[in-house]
Design an enzyme around this catalytic site. Structure first.
Site, short mmCIF file in Angstrom:
data_model
loop_
_atom_site.label_atom_id
_atom_site.label_comp_id
_atom_site.label_asym_id
_atom_site.label_seq_id
_atom_site.Cartn_x
_atom_site.Cartn_y
_atom_site.Cartn_z
N ASP A 95 0.81 -1.22 0.00
CA ASP A 95 0.00 0.00 0.00
C ASP A 95 0.84 1.27 0.00
OD1 ASP A 95 1.09 -0.22 2.50
OD2 ASP A 95 -0.79 0.04 3.61
N CYS A 98 5.19 -0.40 2.41
CA CYS A 98 5.78 -1.73 2.60
C CYS A 98 7.15 -1.70 3.28
CB CYS A 98 5.84 -2.49 1.28
SG CYS A 98 6.92 -1.78 0.03
N HIS A 204 8.86 -3.75 -4.09
CA HIS A 204 8.25 -4.16 -2.83
C HIS A 204 9.29 -4.69 -1.85
CE1 HIS A 204 4.76 -5.26 -0.42
NE2 HIS A 204 5.25 -6.48 -0.26
#
Length: 227
Positions: A95, A98, A204
């Site tokens: 979101d 991370c 990520h």
């Protein structure tokens, strides 16, 4: 920081790390010395990856995001490395928080304290401006204001600030083609702990543990540390 390897801004994540002769040798020597120096701090993941060559970290903001094809190849490479070393990712929400969620999970065994982590990192950025300003190619106050917002992606500058703030050596198992192990060492202090993250480069972060110890070690900690 002595003799570092620089990431090439705007290059593919598959070729994000460049090296030059003596600098590379120096970096590996530094990494080996650090590995021995912090051997007593290493947990299961650290012992498992102790044979890997690591490089010192260069703070930088996010300037490049991979194509879908590059991201897919990078993810496959990271997945293979996780399997090869018997490691497990605690997956956190993608979101925009991370990096802070993954650090929260390493510190407190829960990703849900990411707001506290972000707040402390931004505080570090503001209080020690001289340490980070040179790595930020924009107005520094604007950068800090941006990083204060929930959902704003963390970068390699915030990783350095987190290492400094929490007195931790942050170790990344990455999807970079040229190196799979990057470490961020706190400045002006010896690390008191190690935090292990996986890094699907420029996409990520997740929290990283050794697979066989996951059930024993992953127990949420109480919240009293916040007060």
């Amino acid at each position: 920081m002595t003799n570092v390897i620089h990431y090439e801004a705007g290059s593919s994540s598959s070729t994000s790390v460049s090296s030059q002769g003596n600098e590379t040798n120096d970096d590996r020597m530094i990494a080996e010395i650090l590995s021995e120096e912090y051997a007593n701090l290493d947990g299961a993941v650290g012992r498992r990856l102790s044979s890997l060559s690591s490089i010192p970290h260069v703070p930088r903001i996010n300037t490049y995001f991979p194509t879908v094809n590059d991201a897919s190849l990078d993810h496959q490479r990271l997945f293979q490395r996780l399997n090869a070393y018997g490691l497990f990712e605690v997956k956190v929400s993608g979101d925009g928080n991370c990096q802070f969620r993954a650090i929260s999970d390493q510190l407190y065994r829960s990703p849900e304290h990411h707001k506290h982590v972000r707040k402390e990192v931004v505080k570090q950025l503001k209080e020690s401006r001289s340490l980070y300003e040179g790595y930020v190619p924009m107005k520094y106050k604007s950068y800090c204001k941006k990083m204060r917002k929930s959902g704003e992606w963390g970068d390699h500058v915030t990783l350095q600030a987190a290492a400094d703030k929490f007195g931790a050596k942050i170790c990344l198992l990455t999807s970079f083609r040229d190196t799979c192990f990057v470490e961020i060492v706190p400045r002006n202090q010896a690390p008191q702990r190690e935090l292990w993250l996986s890094f699907w480069s420029e996409v990520h972060y997740n929290s990283l543990y050794e697979l066989q110890d996951m059930k024993v070690k992953y127990k949420p900690r109480k919240k009293h540390w916040l007060f």
